[in-house]
Write an enzyme that holds these catalytic residues in place. Sequence first.
Site, short mmCIF file in Angstrom:
data_model
loop_
_atom_site.label_atom_id
_atom_site.label_comp_id
_atom_site.label_asym_id
_atom_site.label_seq_id
_atom_site.Cartn_x
_atom_site.Cartn_y
_atom_site.Cartn_z
N GLY A 23 0.80 -1.22 0.00
CA GLY A 23 0.00 0.00 0.00
C GLY A 23 0.83 1.27 0.00
O GLY A 23 1.96 1.29 0.47
N ARG B 177 0.96 -5.92 -4.83
CA ARG B 177 0.96 -6.75 -3.64
C ARG B 177 1.45 -8.18 -3.90
O ARG B 177 1.32 -9.05 -3.04
CB ARG B 177 -0.45 -6.77 -3.01
CG ARG B 177 -0.88 -5.42 -2.48
CD ARG B 177 -2.16 -5.49 -1.67
NE ARG B 177 -2.56 -4.17 -1.23
CZ ARG B 177 -2.14 -3.59 -0.09
NH1 ARG B 177 -1.32 -4.24 0.71
NH2 ARG B 177 -2.53 -2.38 0.24
N ASP C 43 5.82 -7.73 5.63
CA ASP C 43 5.85 -8.86 4.69
C ASP C 43 6.87 -8.64 3.58
O ASP C 43 7.63 -9.54 3.22
CB ASP C 43 4.48 -9.05 4.03
CG ASP C 43 3.58 -9.94 4.86
OD1 ASP C 43 4.05 -10.44 5.92
OD2 ASP C 43 2.41 -10.13 4.47
N LYS D 155 8.38 0.90 5.24
CA LYS D 155 7.23 1.68 4.76
C LYS D 155 5.94 1.14 5.31
O LYS D 155 5.71 -0.07 5.23
CB LYS D 155 7.18 1.58 3.24
CG LYS D 155 5.94 2.16 2.61
CD LYS D 155 5.23 1.19 1.68
CE LYS D 155 4.56 0.06 2.42
NZ LYS D 155 3.67 -0.76 1.61
N THR D 156 5.12 1.93 5.90
CA THR D 156 3.71 1.64 6.14
C THR D 156 3.09 2.74 6.96
O THR D 156 3.62 3.14 7.99
CB THR D 156 3.45 0.28 6.84
OG1 THR D 156 2.07 0.27 7.27
CG2 THR D 156 4.30 0.07 8.08
N ASP E 125 0.60 2.35 8.64
CA ASP E 125 0.06 1.72 9.84
C ASP E 125 1.00 1.85 11.05
O ASP E 125 0.57 1.66 12.19
CB ASP E 125 -0.20 0.23 9.60
CG ASP E 125 -1.30 0.00 8.58
OD1 ASP E 125 -1.94 1.00 8.18
OD2 ASP E 125 -1.52 -1.15 8.19
N TYR F 21 -24.44 15.68 17.37
CA TYR F 21 -23.98 14.46 16.70
C TYR F 21 -22.84 13.79 17.44
O TYR F 21 -21.93 14.46 17.93
CB TYR F 21 -23.47 14.77 15.28
CG TYR F 21 -24.54 15.19 14.31
CD1 TYR F 21 -25.64 14.39 14.06
CD2 TYR F 21 -24.43 16.40 13.63
CE1 TYR F 21 -26.62 14.78 13.16
CE2 TYR F 21 -25.40 16.79 12.72
CZ TYR F 21 -26.50 15.98 12.50
OH TYR F 21 -27.45 16.37 11.59
N MET G 136 -7.98 3.88 9.18
CA MET G 136 -7.21 2.80 8.56
C MET G 136 -6.18 2.27 9.56
O MET G 136 -5.71 3.00 10.43
CB MET G 136 -6.52 3.32 7.32
CG MET G 136 -6.42 2.30 6.21
SD MET G 136 -5.78 3.03 4.69
CE MET G 136 -7.00 2.48 3.49
N GLY G 137 -5.80 1.03 9.38
CA GLY G 137 -4.84 0.40 10.30
C GLY G 137 -5.47 -0.88 10.80
O GLY G 137 -6.12 -0.91 11.83
N ARG G 138 -5.26 -1.95 10.03
CA ARG G 138 -6.00 -3.17 10.27
C ARG G 138 -5.40 -4.00 11.41
O ARG G 138 -6.08 -4.42 12.33
CB ARG G 138 -5.97 -3.99 8.98
CG ARG G 138 -6.95 -5.07 8.98
CD ARG G 138 -7.57 -5.45 7.69
NE ARG G 138 -8.55 -6.43 8.07
CZ ARG G 138 -9.76 -6.11 8.50
NH1 ARG G 138 -10.15 -4.87 8.53
NH2 ARG G 138 -10.58 -7.05 8.90
N GLU H 233 -9.56 0.48 12.36
CA GLU H 233 -10.15 -0.35 11.30
C GLU H 233 -10.26 -1.81 11.73
O GLU H 233 -11.25 -2.47 11.46
CB GLU H 233 -9.26 -0.25 10.06
CG GLU H 233 -9.82 -0.93 8.83
CD GLU H 233 -8.86 -0.85 7.65
OE1 GLU H 233 -7.68 -0.53 7.85
OE2 GLU H 233 -9.30 -1.11 6.53
N TYR I 217 -8.13 6.15 2.51
CA TYR I 217 -7.47 6.48 1.25
C TYR I 217 -7.07 7.96 1.17
O TYR I 217 -6.19 8.32 0.40
CB TYR I 217 -8.39 6.12 0.08
CG TYR I 217 -8.65 4.63 0.03
CD1 TYR I 217 -7.72 3.78 -0.54
CD2 TYR I 217 -9.80 4.08 0.59
CE1 TYR I 217 -7.92 2.41 -0.56
CE2 TYR I 217 -10.01 2.72 0.57
CZ TYR I 217 -9.08 1.89 0.00
OH TYR I 217 -9.27 0.54 -0.01
N GLY J 19 -5.45 9.58 3.26
CA GLY J 19 -4.17 9.88 3.90
C GLY J 19 -2.98 9.16 3.30
O GLY J 19 -1.84 9.56 3.51
N ARG J 20 -3.25 8.09 2.54
CA ARG J 20 -2.13 7.27 2.06
C ARG J 20 -1.26 7.98 1.04
O ARG J 20 -0.12 7.60 0.82
CB ARG J 20 -2.66 5.97 1.44
CG ARG J 20 -3.52 5.15 2.36
CD ARG J 20 -3.67 3.73 1.87
NE ARG J 20 -3.92 3.64 0.44
CZ ARG J 20 -4.06 2.49 -0.21
NH1 ARG J 20 -3.97 1.34 0.44
NH2 ARG J 20 -4.30 2.47 -1.50
#
Lengths: 551, 551
Positions: free
Chosen positions: B89, B153, B184, B210-211, B213, B251, B258-260, B319, B424, B426-427
């Site tokens: 990503g 990927r 990975d 890189k990430t 996350d 509200y 994001m960040g699985r 996420e 998306y 922020g990436r």
Amino acid sequence: MSNPGRLASFYSELQASRLDVGLPLPSVLKNSFNVVDGPPSSAAGNPDEIAKLFPNLFGQPSAMLVPGDSSGALSSNQSLKIGVVLSGGQAPGGHNVICGIFDYLQERTKGSTLYGFRGGPAGIMNCKYVELTTDFIYPYRNQGGFDMICSGRDKIETPEQFKQAEETAQKLNLDGLVVIGGDDSNTNACLLAENFRAKNLKTRVIGCPKTIDGDLKCKEVPTSFGFDTACKVYAEMIGNVMIDARSTGKYYHFVRLMGRAASHIALECALQTHPNITIIGEEVAAKKLTLKNVTDYITDVICKRAELGFNYGVILVPEGLIDFIPEVQQLIAELNEILAHDVVDEEGNWKKKLRSQSHQLFEFLPQAIQEQLLLERDPHGNVQVAKIETEKMLIQMVEAELENRRSKGLYNKEFKGQHHFFGYEGRCGLPSNFDSNYCYALGYAAGVLLHSGKTGLISSVGNLGAPVEKWTVGGTALTSLMDVERRHGKFKPVIKKAMVELQGAPFKKFESLRDDWALKNRYFSPGPLQFTGKTANETNYTLMLELGAQA
Amino acid sequence: MSNPGRLASFYSELQASRLDVGLPLPSVLKNSFNVVDGPPSSAAGNPDEIAKLFPNLFGQPSAMLVPGDSSGALSSNQSLKIGVVLSGGQAPGGHNVICGIFDYLQERTKGSTLYGFRGGPAGIMNCKYVELTTDFIYPYRNQGGFDMICSGRDKIETPEQFKQAEETAQKLNLDGLVVIGGDDSNTNACLLAENFRAKNLKTRVIGCPKTIDGDLKCKEVPTSFGFDTACKVYAEMIGNVMIDARSTGKYYHFVRLMGRAASHIALECALQTHPNITIIGEEVAAKKLTLKNVTDYITDVICKRAELGFNYGVILVPEGLIDFIPEVQQLIAELNEILAHDVVDEEGNWKKKLRSQSHQLFEFLPQAIQEQLLLERDPHGNVQVAKIETEKMLIQMVEAELENRRSKGLYNKEFKGQHHFFGYEGRCGLPSNFDSNYCYALGYAAGVLLHSGKTGLISSVGNLGAPVEKWTVGGTALTSLMDVERRHGKFKPVIKKAMVELQGAPFKKFESLRDDWALKNRYFSPGPLQFTGKTANETNYTLMLELGAQA
């Protein structure tokens, strides 16, 4: 609703750095000026009806500030009691309008008082207010949000409510009231001005043009505040998503943008970022497009792009898209009727009650949307159109159409949709330099207008393409912006929303470029809003193109 | 996948202004240096197994650059052929890593060539590449996205795939390869390094962290690039939504980030913005919380805030939340089993096959989520957990719990949830000054490491709390970051994801403040990322707190 108030000690560095930024004023406001009346005004439509609805105000001239000697100057010995209210949804810059009024009173009148009504028009009716002081106002200078006094969506409509407003005006001995709001709120401001005058109250009312939607504007009021900042925040995100789309190479991003009635935000964001597709509601309505037409248009572009090797893209959709599609309106009307009287049987026999075209449309809709239409209803039992996530619906319809073409051998790529809704992220952004300056001038002008005894005008700052010093300042008769609508058998005054003009310069510009943007990738990423540097003082395309088109 | 390439003529002013910003280098890189080896390394876990998996690389020392006389300097007469690949990503700054490698080769070697493999590791296997030149690279300097050469990927895993990689390395006569990726991809880089060495190929491999996350880090690699920018983009939006929440007063905004695998992004955004509630997945897992526990926690805060008069708030959710909840994992495992073998009957008899706790949980879930679990399956028939919109699910569960409390007279206000997903956006943001500088140094360091004949290291830039000049530069043995996992009866090497440490300084800081944030409104709005001015060079809380905690 409580409001704990801001403490500048809880500010980010950027917020703090904005607090003390000096705001330039149009030069006419910096020196002596006279307030000059223009010719008598009329109405945007049905002047006879408007005249009946506003017997005390109809026809009054607009006002313009011109440099003058000090003989015509307003007396600085007059002390005024002024109220201010924020009405409706947030828009970046609202705090600066209040700062502008406050600073005007401080600098040009003696011993004046500014009251902030809390929580919108309800604050007027319930006489809930706070006295605004230098210290109270300071932490809100150049800051986003409406939380200095908060806002609300109540309207002053019934005779009892008007009575409450009168009582507040009298209790606080108000010389004037500034209503900061959109088309409805400014209509309401004018009704209040009319009512106060009819009752011989001294309280005068001035409106200010606020809405991120950009649909409150006319020749004298070239733009509403907040539109500039909100579009820039959305454009930052769209620009980021575009780079992501190009980098990843496998997603179509469907971005729904706030702006229910008009598509100005979608159009402006398109001009700022050059997406592959932008749907403009006004065009859909003018061309009487069906949902199938829109789906086919999107699908055609996707297929053409696939041939060029691009299986990604960015598509902008206005929040109010389905409100613009006549067949959808028809279907919803029929559904409301059926759901109110009949049982929705599992077997679907109820569908036979739909007219043929509506039945066809219903079957064309993705299952999730069908269910939403049947299940989610408001307290009156009506379908909740606003809850429909148009961006998801379009993704599903495009998927179905692509499958259809795939089965015919016309498409053989993979389509992956990603959905986004950008709305709340932009309504309270840190105001751009333009909105900061524009709002300050609007507020300052409202102070002048009240000081000079005007009522029923909307604060009007013009010549916005020029540097701030050269901006013009005045007030426009609110009745001149009005037309009537028939509701429940009665004429109601309305300020007509300014829709995207298909003959206007912004749309024409978009139209001339969109085919290029569709197939080539002309993505343009403005990046995060900057407050210093080369571009910090630029405004938006819509405004600049409209100003150019008028010239 | 085509890539039309960027044209700086289609750049926004801000993008263009970033192109020529000079990038500072750590001073050790600006002068003569020697590359010094440290002591032999081990592994993060199971060193014996790692030694077996990496017989040629295991135990090799890390490298550190120290100022040196020119006698130890690398020969500038050596011309190198280097490849670079982006894997996985997007993360802001990737382009600058490539620029760093390129500039190192230009400045410190003679006649070297840099090849960019297109579309990720597949580009290596298929030998799809572009020769990177000054002109080709220029429009990507300091720009977001990965579109210079795009990413992918794919993994190089099978013997055939390794063979393909070897063929490419030989065809291009590669001296080295830089793999820019996450955990990975860096594991894969190390396998490739081992393989090339085993085959006596001269091609060496260096990784880069890189990430967005933030879950690839260790002592020597204090952070992964992209995390800083992405969090700042999300924090801008969260800060805006907070001001909206306070202004509107009605509200609750549920923001999924994001960040699985790890909750670093949610934690960092919390530290940057002070939301009322932030759910940290690692804490949920450590405390073995159920979905009901999480719902109750949120509902409790909402009720307490209602008593204080606040019927609004902002809630951050990672996420990957439901991946952290053991009971949800159990339910999904059972559902996968049932859905694979049984018919889901309308009457719900199939539910009897669920264990009692899972049945209870299933019934606790909102209907829409139940349907999603049953209907949306991946090609293997498994429930698609990633498709569950956790923020919507939580809103519905909180609604139900509030209704429950209302029926008991414990709550009598109105609750309105608004859902957001920030991912998306922020990436591919324009890289912050920190990410721009950090990436450039990482790339430059990768060049040094390859030039000095290193392989199987990850580029490591440290002392990041100090000014860039004082940053340290070196490489860390990838095997030292590794442990093994048993998959399909085989040991697989993995770089363990760095999770949020509940004893770490960032979480401790958050923990010490969250009760205050929950009930008081300490909202902090960083505003849009600035590139000049006071705060432009600041980094993120997570990094600074971790550096402080290590000191």
